[in-house]
Design a protein around this motif. Structure first.
Motif, PDB file in Angstrom:
ATOM      1  N   LEU A  12      -1.075   7.999  -9.096  1.00 33.05           N
ATOM      2  CA  LEU A  12      -1.324   6.765  -8.347  1.00 33.05           C
ATOM      3  C   LEU A  12      -2.089   5.762  -9.203  1.00 33.05           C
ATOM      4  O   LEU A  12      -1.818   4.563  -9.166  1.00 33.05           O
ATOM      5  N   ALA A  13      -3.050   6.243  -9.960  1.00 37.24           N
ATOM      6  CA  ALA A  13      -3.854   5.342 -10.783  1.00 37.24           C
ATOM      7  C   ALA A  13      -2.988   4.646 -11.815  1.00 37.24           C
ATOM      8  O   ALA A  13      -3.077   3.429 -12.006  1.00 37.24           O
ATOM      9  N   SER A  14      -2.067   5.416 -12.448  1.00 38.24           N
ATOM     10  CA  SER A  14      -1.259   4.803 -13.487  1.00 38.24           C
ATOM     11  C   SER A  14      -0.278   3.804 -12.890  1.00 38.24           C
ATOM     12  O   SER A  14       0.012   2.779 -13.488  1.00 38.24           O
ATOM     13  N   ALA A  15       0.221   4.095 -11.718  1.00 35.45           N
ATOM     14  CA  ALA A  15       1.215   3.188 -11.131  1.00 35.45           C
ATOM     15  C   ALA A  15       0.553   1.960 -10.496  1.00 35.45           C
ATOM     16  O   ALA A  15       1.234   1.015 -10.123  1.00 35.45           O
ATOM     17  N   ASP A  16      -0.749   1.994 -10.366  1.00 32.79           N
ATOM     18  CA  ASP A  16      -1.475   0.863  -9.779  1.00 32.79           C
ATOM     19  C   ASP A  16      -1.012   0.558  -8.355  1.00 32.79           C
ATOM     20  O   ASP A  16      -1.171  -0.548  -7.855  1.00 32.79           O
ATOM     21  N   VAL A  17      -0.417   1.549  -7.699  1.00 35.65           N
ATOM     22  CA  VAL A  17       0.087   1.284  -6.336  1.00 35.65           C
ATOM     23  C   VAL A  17      -1.040   1.041  -5.348  1.00 35.65           C
ATOM     24  O   VAL A  17      -0.889   0.301  -4.398  1.00 35.65           O
ATOM     25  N   VAL A  18      -2.155   1.682  -5.612  1.00 36.04           N
ATOM     26  CA  VAL A  18      -3.238   1.551  -4.649  1.00 36.04           C
ATOM     27  C   VAL A  18      -3.711   0.111  -4.587  1.00 36.04           C
ATOM     28  O   VAL A  18      -3.832  -0.491  -3.521  1.00 36.04           O
ATOM     29  N   ARG A  19      -3.928  -0.432  -5.765  1.00 31.01           N
ATOM     30  CA  ARG A  19      -4.378  -1.813  -5.816  1.00 31.01           C
ATOM     31  C   ARG A  19      -3.400  -2.719  -5.082  1.00 31.01           C
ATOM     32  O   ARG A  19      -3.784  -3.604  -4.346  1.00 31.01           O
ATOM     33  N   LEU A  35     -10.318   8.974  -4.903  1.00 30.70           N
ATOM     34  CA  LEU A  35      -9.303   9.526  -5.803  1.00 30.70           C
ATOM     35  C   LEU A  35      -9.912  10.523  -6.775  1.00 30.70           C
ATOM     36  O   LEU A  35      -9.243  11.464  -7.212  1.00 30.70           O
ATOM     37  N   ALA A  36     -11.189  10.340  -7.103  1.00 29.46           N
ATOM     38  CA  ALA A  36     -11.844  11.288  -8.002  1.00 29.46           C
ATOM     39  C   ALA A  36     -12.061  12.628  -7.318  1.00 29.46           C
ATOM     40  O   ALA A  36     -12.236  13.640  -7.963  1.00 29.46           O
ATOM     41  N   PHE A  37     -12.033  12.606  -5.997  1.00 29.88           N
ATOM     42  CA  PHE A  37     -12.345  13.813  -5.243  1.00 29.88           C
ATOM     43  C   PHE A  37     -11.090  14.597  -4.821  1.00 29.88           C
ATOM     44  O   PHE A  37     -11.055  15.818  -4.927  1.00 29.88           O
ATOM     45  N   VAL A  38     -10.063  13.894  -4.375  1.00 27.19           N
ATOM     46  CA  VAL A  38      -8.934  14.599  -3.740  1.00 27.19           C
ATOM     47  C   VAL A  38      -7.938  15.147  -4.754  1.00 27.19           C
ATOM     48  O   VAL A  38      -7.951  14.793  -5.935  1.00 27.19           O
ATOM     49  N   ASP A  39      -7.043  16.038  -4.221  1.00 27.43           N
ATOM     50  CA  ASP A  39      -5.982  16.596  -5.053  1.00 27.43           C
ATOM     51  C   ASP A  39      -4.700  15.784  -4.946  1.00 27.43           C
ATOM     52  O   ASP A  39      -3.839  15.837  -5.813  1.00 27.43           O
ATOM     53  N   PHE A  40      -4.579  15.087  -3.844  1.00 25.35           N
ATOM     54  CA  PHE A  40      -3.316  14.402  -3.577  1.00 25.35           C
ATOM     55  C   PHE A  40      -3.631  13.250  -2.630  1.00 25.35           C
ATOM     56  O   PHE A  40      -4.573  13.332  -1.835  1.00 25.35           O
ATOM     57  N   ALA A  41      -2.858  12.172  -2.712  1.00 23.12           N
ATOM     58  CA  ALA A  41      -3.141  11.053  -1.809  1.00 23.12           C
ATOM     59  C   ALA A  41      -1.853  10.392  -1.338  1.00 23.12           C
ATOM     60  O   ALA A  41      -0.832  10.408  -2.032  1.00 23.12           O
ATOM     61  N   TYR A  42      -1.930   9.855  -0.134  1.00 25.04           N
ATOM     62  CA  TYR A  42      -0.829   9.086   0.436  1.00 25.04           C
ATOM     63  C   TYR A  42      -1.313   7.658   0.598  1.00 25.04           C
ATOM     64  O   TYR A  42      -2.462   7.434   0.968  1.00 25.04           O
ATOM     65  N   VAL A  43      -0.432   6.702   0.343  1.00 21.88           N
ATOM     66  CA  VAL A  43      -0.818   5.305   0.521  1.00 21.88           C
ATOM     67  C   VAL A  43      -0.065   4.747   1.718  1.00 21.88           C
ATOM     68  O   VAL A  43       1.156   4.864   1.822  1.00 21.88           O
TER      69      VAL A  43
END
Lengths: 248, 566, 297
Positions: free
Chosen positions: A227-234, A204-212
């Motif tokens: 994504l980090a704020s929503a905690d969706v990744v976790r 996440l520190a590297f990319v501009d955009f991410a899909y889960v």
């Protein structure tokens, strides 16, 4: 249609035999952009890459590469058209030498001898240790070196889009860092990168955009900050009842 | 029909070929072994009878018994390399065997008469009456009907199902308690015995037997008849012999080109119609009779559960300090897991963490490099997989391994393989005791079919089921074996949300029956929903153990999953 | 057995071994990109013999023209085989043993079509120009130049095949496919096209094998199966896919075969060979010189 969109996937579905693995996948990747596909193992990330690069036949969906519809192309034609897929597990021709592996990487371009030499130099500049090991069988390299060789093999084709499947898998942290430094260089050169990774925070520190991805579907997408704020990744990795709409 | 002597002769020979082909169908059709030695075994049977009757003056009957025994024994010998080698090697070995048999028969002049063979094989006789051509025909028919009946009993029993299971996946056969080597040996010996008996009849009909009666394409003929007639269909060999022996013989001009036609037919059929004529007919009937078949299947839908399924006494499973290395790489190191009886235990972890390796060690597919597995008080480490299955460990696979050729009900019923006590002989002869036991187990299977929710598909072919139902089918099959521990390998993979809910309910019901469950699973919600305890593996080591809530809150676990620094 | 007899048998064993080795190599050529064995390879060799006979002995073409022509014809037959007996099964997953039956069927077609056309009589084919079947002697070693030519051509052609695999772009692509077919596709290599090419090349090599073998074996439609078995045994001993291993295995079995001909009847010789074959397979499943891995055929 934006001319800057290098990879445009719409409504992709695929699976093995009668087992559906991914469904309704849509994503976009722009020039000079890096995006990530995140998700727990078994979510269908590798299957998705295999379906995009046509190694796996698709049940539905279209794929456009730099504006051209490449849905009907075979895997080997797609490579020539400018899509490079670095598959998981460092797939090299282990019995062949580093130099021969680099040469085979260019097979799709049917290059003349001087072009092979030129591109090989590029690879050696990017990863100097490959030059020292040029005559050794690829199977004798360490894990990190093999990964570099895989990336070099793909990059020397000068692809429009490069997709990497867990390049950091099984590497020591210091080597993971080296992989990301290389990818950073590549992105700065204007290359479009699609990255599948398990190492979430570094990715996440590297990319501009991410899909889960979860259970074969995209369940959320956004910038790393979102994504980090929503905690969706976790949650995607560790559960806790993420709401998924069942289309079936 | 049996009028002119030409036809009498033709149909008698057709019967002899049918006899050998039916036996070969058990081997090549049901068990999927490609062998080119069958014709050579017929040759050995023919020479056995010829030598015993002409040289040693035996009467036909004991000589035929001897041919049958010799055929079975020789075929059993041929089977030995097949137990270890791949199909390519085996085909080549059988080719070499067949050419060697012809050469040896030609060589051993003192016994076989060499090129000229043996003359004057006498017909069978009863109380001094020698059989006429017509009586030979009826003798061959009676033997055929008897063998047909025996094969029919076998293929509709656990023996036939285990043959098909081995053909489709020997691993799934093993995990249902089938001893693959014994079953293979049985198929070879059975096929060889029919070939030997057919050889005895062949010798009598020909009167003169020479090595030239058994050219190489004689062996190809049987492969051809079974593959084209319909492998693993009872009627296949009959259709094959009729279409490719009787018809060409009747159309005399075709005879010259027979081998050429065989070759073209073999090629065309194996690509276009891999299930042969019989399979094609069945498919046609299914397509055009679809509506009526559906109605029928609706009528025949099995009744819902009438009485409760007997509880199963689950047992604790302990994995103690188990390690496994593959070529120097540690797939598992010192893994210890203890699952109390009647628990649902989840094994989770990232890709390559060793979860499936662990299941394979518990079910005996891999032998651990160190450590022990205990089922209750019993140490099961190092037991062969089918023995572990018989000890009460059932399992399912990541990709369901079902027998596509059989119905859903038969698939589930196959799970009771190791519970069925009737001997092979009583099954082959369909004795009342065997029939009673089979009916009892089938009733149990229908109950479990209802439990997993597949009653309405009981009589459909299993390979017509969608993926989600195949998973349920596999679970049902494991349950018929009344496992005390049930291992599930990624049961949620590829399921829709609706199917997932069904799976969750089913797992809870299975636990209520008393079974101890161990599942390897990625699906965190399923684990949280049903499991009482969980172990997290990472890089072949136990990273955390406890309740699902505990382990998923563990920092090390979060890190292993997301790559976050600890 | 006198020393002279022994050396005569040894030379003839080496010659036969060279032919068996070429059979093994021709099997390897089709095996490399597919990991399956072409059961019709024996039939292709037989066709090579028959076309050599037709072109050289019947039509009177010079060797240097007739043999390449025979190779081209059989290469085309190999290609046809790939199209009708191999390609249709590419999409049938997990049924690689379906190829046993389809390639075997193709072999039956070849052998019986040839039999319909030419009959089973053995036909005489003259040795290649510059060689003869005249016996020469050096001390106790006796040989003829036709035998020497066969051994030389076998070594040279196997060396050429090895050179192709290791020193040309196309050859390495074949090696890449045999190691990892999907990985090769991601480099832009088309495995299906290489499979077609390999079946054609395997056909051409089979024809060459038939052409150089026919002067000493005679051309006959009945040879295919026997040569197929010998070539396969050579491979099993030498390690699948290894061309030099095939040569070593072939010379070994050919010498066992010729030397034992003094003591054993033809039938017993076949049994002895079968026993050696089985013993090697069961004790060393990867061949005498093979390493583990790549055993699943």
């Amino acid at each position: 249609m934006n001319a800057d969109i290098m990879l445009d996937v719409e409504g992709l579905a695929a699976g093995y035999g009668r087992v559906p693995v991914i469904q309704d996948i849509s994503l976009k990747l722009r020039r000079g952009e890096a995006i990530a596909i995140l998700g727990a193992n078994g979510a269908g990330k590798s299957t998705m890459l295999r379906a995009i690069s046509a190694l796996l036949s698709r049940a539905a969906g279209t794929v456009r590469l730099a504006g051209d519809d490449v849905t009907g192309l075979s895997a080997e034609r797609l490579v020539a058209a400018g899509l490079s897929h670095v598959a998981e597990g460092r797939r090299l021709f282990r019995k062949l030498s580093v130099e021969q592996n680099l040469e085979l990487g260019l097979y799709a371009l049917n290059p003349p001898a001087e072009m092979i030499a030129e591109r090989r130099e590029e690879a050696y500049e990017l990863f100097p240790m490959l030059r020292q090991k040029a005559q050794q069988p690829a199977g004798s390299l360490s894990g990190g070196q093999q990964q570099m060789l895989c990336i070099a093999q793909a990059l020397t084709r000068h692809p429009k889009v490069i997709m990497l499947d867990e390049p950091s898998l099984g590497l020591a942290p210091i080597l993971v860092e080296e992989v990301f430094r290389t990818l950073e260089k590549v992105r700065r050169a204007g290359q479009a990168i699609l990255l599948v990774e398990q190492v979430v925070e570094r990715t996440l520190a590297f990319v501009d955009f991410a899909y889960v991805l979860q259970n074969g579907r995209i369940v959320s997408k956004g910038t790393p900050a979102e994504l980090a704020s929503a905690d969706v990744v976790r949650r995607a990795y560790l559960g806790e009842a993420v709401a998924v709409v069942d289309h079936a | 029909m049996v009028t002119g002597s030409f036809y009498l002769f033709l149909f008698t020979f057709a019967g002899v070929y049918l006899l050998a082909a039916m036996g070969f169908n058990v081997l090549a059709g049901y068990m999927g072994i490609i062998s080119l030695a069958h014709g050579a075994v017929v040759a050995i049977g023919a020479f056995t009878t010829a030598i015993l009757t002409v040289t040693y003056g035996w009467s036909f009957w004991p000589a035929a018994v001897m041919s049958t025994l010799v055929g079975g024994a020789v075929s059993g010998l041929v089977a030995l390399p097949a137990l270890r080698l791949s199909s390519w090697y085996f085909v080549l070995i059988t080719i070499a065997f067949t050419t060697a048999v012809t050469a040896v028969i030609t060589d051993m002049k003192w016994l076989t008469g060499g090129f000229t063979g043996i003359l004057g094989v006498p017909p069978p006789s009863i109380a001094g009456h020698k059989f006429s051509g017509r009586e030979m025909f009826w003798l061959v028919m009676v033997i055929n009907i008897a063998v047909w009946w025996v094969i029919s009993n076998i293929v509709h029993s656990r023996i036939g199902w285990s043959l098909l299971a081995i053909r489709d996946s020997s691993i799934s056969a093993l995990s249902n308690g089938v001893s693959v080597s014994h079953t293979r040996l049985f198929a070879f010996v059975f096929a060889g015995a029919t070939a030997g008996l057919a050889g005895a009849l062949f010798a009598v009909l020909k009167i003169v037997v020479t090595p030239e009666d058994f050219p190489f394409h004689f062996s190809i003929f049987f492969l051809f008849v079974v593959v084209l007639g319909g492998p693993a269909y009872l009627w296949g060999p009959l259709l094959g012999v009729f279409a490719f022996y009787v018809l060409p013989e009747m159309l005399g001009s075709l005879r010259e080109y027979r081998m050429l036609i065989y070759g073209v037919g073999l090629l065309a059929f194996s690509i276009v119609l891999p299930e042969g004529i019989a399979g094609g007919l069945v498919a046609l009937r299914r397509r055009y009779g679809a509506s009526s078949a559906k109605k029928q299947s609706a009528q025949r839908t099995v009744s819902q559960i009438t009485h409760a399924i007997r509880p199963i006494e689950g047992v604790a499973l302990k994995v103690e300090d188990v390690s496994k290395t593959f070529g120097g790489v540690n797939a598992l190191s010192n893994v210890t897991i203890s699952v109390p009886a009647g628990h649902i235990h989840a094994v989770v972890g990232p890709n390559g963490s060793g979860k499936t390796t662990l299941l394979n060690i518990i079910s005996g597919l891999y032998e651990p490099s160190g450590g022990d597995v205990r089922l209750g008080d019993k140490r099961i480490t190092g037991l062969r997989p089918h023995m572990i299955a018989r000890a009460g460990v059932g399992r399912t696979f990541q990709t369901p391994k079902i027998i596509g050729h059989l119905s859903v009900l038969e698939n589930i019923r196959f799970g009771a393989y190791h519970r069925e006590k009737s001997s092979g002989l009583s099954i082959a002869l369909s004795l009342p005791s065997a029939r009673r036991e089979a009916e009892e187990l089938t009733r149990e299977a229908t109950e479990l079919l209802a439990l997993v929710g597949l009653s309405d598909r009981a009589y459909d072919r299993a390979d017509e089921l969608p993926h989600g139902q195949l998973r349920l089918l596999e679970i049902g099959r494991a349950l018929v074996g009344r496992p005390r521990v049930l291992l599930l390998d990624e049961p949620a993979a590829g399921l829709s949300l609706h199917e997932l809910e069904r799976l969750e309910e089913l797992m809870i019901e299975i636990r209520r029956l008393g079974v101890t469950l161990i599942m390897v699973e990625h699906h965190v919600e399923l684990v949280m929903g049903v499991a009482q305890s969980a172990t997290v593996l990472d890089g072949g080591k136990v990273l955390a153990a406890g309740t699902p809530e505990q382990v998923f809150a563990d920092k090390a676990v979060v890190s292993a999953y997301t790559g976050a620094p600890q | 057995m006198s020393g002279e007899d022994f050396f005569a048998l040894l030379v003839s064993g080496l010659t036969t071994g060279a032919i068996y080795a070429m059979v093994g190599v021709s099997l390897n050529i089709a095996y490399k990109p597919t990991n399956v064995f072409n059961m019709a390879q024996g039939g292709l060799i037989m066709l090579g013999m028959m076309f050599t006979w037709v072109l050289l002995s019947v039509l009177g073409l010079p060797w240097i023209l007739g043999v390449p022509l025979a190779m081209a014809i059989v290469a085309a037959v190999g290609l046809v085989e790939e199209r009708i007996a191999v390609a249709p099964l590419h999409n049938v997953a997990g049924h690689s043993h379906a190829w046993v039956i389809t390639t075997l069927a193709f072999s039956i077609i070849l052998v019986n079509a040839a039999d319909q056309i030419w009959g089973a009589d053995p036909r005489y084919v003259a040795p290649m120009p510059g060689t003869s079947l005249t016996h020469h002697r050096f001390g106790i070693v006796g040989f003829n130049t036709a035998q020497i030519a066969i051994i030389v051509i076998a070594f040279a052609s196997i060396w050429l095949v090895e050179y192709f695999y290791h020193h040309t772009r196309l050859g390495r692509a074949v090696l890449a496919v045999s190691e990892d077919s999907d990985g090769a596709r991601l480099c832009g290599i088309n495995p299906l096209r290489l499979t077609m090419g390999s079946f054609a090349a395997g056909g051409a090599f089979a024809a060459l094998t038939g052409a150089i073998a026919s002067p000493i074996l005679f051309a006959s439609t009945e040879f295919g199966l026997d040569l197929l078995i010998k070539g396969f045994i050579a491979l099993a001993i030498g390690g699948l896919g290894s061309n030099w291993g095939a040569l070593a295995g072939a010379i070994l079995i050919a010498c066992i075969e010729t030397l034992s001909s003094v003591y054993l009847s033809p039938g017993m010789r076949q049994i002895a060979l079968l026993a050696v074959f089985l013993a090697v397979l069961l004790m060393r499943p990867n061949g005498m010189f093979g390493r583990p891995g790549g055993r699943e055929v």
